[in-house]
Design an enzyme around this catalytic site. Sequence first.
Site, mmCIF file in Angstrom:
data_model
loop_
_atom_site.group_PDB
_atom_site.id
_atom_site.type_symbol
_atom_site.label_atom_id
_atom_site.label_comp_id
_atom_site.label_asym_id
_atom_site.label_seq_id
_atom_site.Cartn_x
_atom_site.Cartn_y
_atom_site.Cartn_z
ATOM 1 N N SER A 6 78.371 14.341 16.548
ATOM 2 C CA SER A 6 78.129 14.399 17.996
ATOM 3 C C SER A 6 76.900 15.255 18.264
ATOM 4 O O SER A 6 76.861 16.432 17.903
ATOM 5 C CB SER A 6 79.338 15.003 18.708
ATOM 6 O OG SER A 6 78.929 15.486 19.973
ATOM 7 N N HIS A 31 77.024 9.861 17.582
ATOM 8 C CA HIS A 31 77.923 9.946 18.740
ATOM 9 C C HIS A 31 77.228 10.658 19.898
ATOM 10 O O HIS A 31 76.729 11.778 19.743
ATOM 11 C CB HIS A 31 79.181 10.711 18.311
ATOM 12 C CG HIS A 31 80.259 10.775 19.349
ATOM 13 N ND1 HIS A 31 81.185 9.769 19.548
ATOM 14 C CD2 HIS A 31 80.574 11.735 20.246
ATOM 15 C CE1 HIS A 31 82.025 10.112 20.503
ATOM 16 N NE2 HIS A 31 81.674 11.305 20.951
ATOM 17 N N ASP A 33 77.608 12.010 23.804
ATOM 18 C CA ASP A 33 78.575 12.385 24.838
ATOM 19 C C ASP A 33 77.916 12.404 26.211
ATOM 20 O O ASP A 33 77.052 13.242 26.482
ATOM 21 C CB ASP A 33 79.146 13.768 24.522
ATOM 22 C CG ASP A 33 80.055 13.736 23.310
ATOM 23 O OD1 ASP A 33 81.031 12.956 23.331
ATOM 24 O OD2 ASP A 33 79.786 14.471 22.336
ATOM 25 N N MET A 35 78.482 13.083 30.046
ATOM 26 C CA MET A 35 79.401 13.764 30.980
ATOM 27 C C MET A 35 78.756 13.849 32.351
ATOM 28 O O MET A 35 77.562 14.118 32.465
ATOM 29 C CB MET A 35 79.697 15.176 30.480
ATOM 30 C CG MET A 35 80.202 15.231 29.053
ATOM 31 S SD MET A 35 80.633 16.907 28.572
ATOM 32 C CE MET A 35 80.938 16.687 26.820
ATOM 33 N N HIS A 64 80.067 7.768 24.211
ATOM 34 C CA HIS A 64 81.357 8.186 24.735
ATOM 35 C C HIS A 64 81.162 8.611 26.191
ATOM 36 O O HIS A 64 80.602 9.669 26.453
ATOM 37 C CB HIS A 64 81.863 9.354 23.858
ATOM 38 C CG HIS A 64 83.112 10.019 24.339
ATOM 39 N ND1 HIS A 64 83.540 11.242 23.831
ATOM 40 C CD2 HIS A 64 84.034 9.670 25.269
ATOM 41 C CE1 HIS A 64 84.660 11.591 24.419
ATOM 42 N NE2 HIS A 64 84.983 10.665 25.310
ATOM 43 N N MET A 66 82.307 10.105 29.591
ATOM 44 C CA MET A 66 83.310 10.982 30.211
ATOM 45 C C MET A 66 82.906 11.116 31.668
ATOM 46 O O MET A 66 82.311 12.107 32.085
ATOM 47 C CB MET A 66 83.326 12.349 29.515
ATOM 48 C CG MET A 66 83.998 12.309 28.155
ATOM 49 S SD MET A 66 83.518 13.695 27.096
ATOM 50 C CE MET A 66 82.053 12.990 26.354
ATOM 51 N N MET A 135 91.047 11.701 21.764
ATOM 52 C CA MET A 135 90.501 13.057 21.903
ATOM 53 C C MET A 135 91.479 14.055 21.287
ATOM 54 O O MET A 135 92.672 14.017 21.567
ATOM 55 C CB MET A 135 90.297 13.413 23.382
ATOM 56 C CG MET A 135 89.194 12.653 24.083
ATOM 57 S SD MET A 135 87.609 12.723 23.243
ATOM 58 C CE MET A 135 87.261 14.485 23.251
ATOM 59 N N ASP A 173 88.072 12.662 17.929
ATOM 60 C CA ASP A 173 86.929 13.442 18.419
ATOM 61 C C ASP A 173 87.400 14.802 18.942
ATOM 62 O O ASP A 173 88.171 14.864 19.896
ATOM 63 C CB ASP A 173 86.267 12.636 19.551
ATOM 64 C CG ASP A 173 85.050 13.302 20.153
ATOM 65 O OD1 ASP A 173 84.625 14.356 19.654
ATOM 66 O OD2 ASP A 173 84.526 12.748 21.145
HETATM 67 C C1 DX5 Z 1 83.901 16.794 23.654
HETATM 68 C C2 DX5 Z 1 83.050 15.725 23.016
HETATM 69 C C3 DX5 Z 1 82.916 15.839 21.560
HETATM 70 C C4 DX5 Z 1 82.337 17.129 21.066
HETATM 71 C C5 DX5 Z 1 82.927 17.411 19.727
HETATM 72 O O1 DX5 Z 1 84.147 16.439 24.982
HETATM 73 O O2 DX5 Z 1 83.555 14.449 23.298
HETATM 74 O O3 DX5 Z 1 82.235 14.721 21.009
HETATM 75 O O4 DX5 Z 1 80.953 17.129 20.962
HETATM 76 O O5 DX5 Z 1 82.503 18.659 19.317
HETATM 77 P P1 DX5 Z 1 83.234 19.466 18.158
HETATM 78 O O6 DX5 Z 1 83.190 18.611 16.949
HETATM 79 O O7 DX5 Z 1 82.444 20.714 18.064
HETATM 80 O O8 DX5 Z 1 84.654 19.696 18.631
HETATM 81 ZN ZN ZN Z 2 82.725 12.665 22.210
#
Ligand code: DX5
Ligand code: ZN
Length: 213
Positions: A6, A31, A33, A35, A64, A66, A135, A173
């Site tokens: 990620s 990956h 993220d 948000m 991903h 969110m 998650m 994840d």
């Molecule tokens: C959290 C994200 C993850 C995050 C994981 O909301 O979806 O992808 O980056 O990070 P680590 O591996 O540090 O938990």
């Molecule tokens: Zn993620």
Amino acid sequence: MFVAPSILSADFGRLDEEIKAICNSGCDMVHVDVMDGHFVPNLTIGPVVVEAVAKATTKPLDIHLMVQNNSFFVDLFAPLKPKFLSFHIEEEKHPHRLIQKIRDYGICPAVTLNPHTPPESIEYLLGDIDMVLLMSVNPGFGGQKFIPSVLKKVRKLRQMIDINDAKVLIEVDGGVNGLNVRELDEAGVDVVVAGSYVFGSSDYKQAIDSLKV
Ligand code: DX5
Ligand code: ZN
């Protein structure tokens, strides 16, 4: 085990270099993220930055979402042609319609479940999707602690997939590292996402290799 670092934990000042480094260190996907500051209490990157990621990567993108208003974000990111585009089931009233929309873009649809969301909530979607993202932390931030009850959920989901003879990958994840990856593998996980574990390491290749159980 497939490994998707990620980029949330990458050095964004050297993003191009960071993406190239993980691609050259044997990762299977990148990956990303996304948000929106509404669905989760954090705000990350939009299509301008993800376009730069898409240019730098030699591996498929795993986006991903969110966010609230999934359909709007699908239209925004689909032109970047990720391999997978996942949305949170908790935020979607019409998942079948959204899955079809993602598929019509030529992208593999995936559904994400928060740590408390039961796998039964997506039982009737299993024939329509290519991956389920479970998650193992509350979404919003990197570097959180793995929630162990997700292991039970992985086992249950694996059973549901097998019974339905569905072709669906299980991705986990949050809080994944070299110590818990074996348990995840035994429970039936196909893909792990790891942010702080990979980017916090001094040797990306060694970190990625340690997840390939
Ligand atoms: C959290 C994200 C993850 C995050 C994981 O909301 O979806 O992808 O980056 O990070 P680590 O591996 O540090 O938990
Ligand atoms: Zn993620």
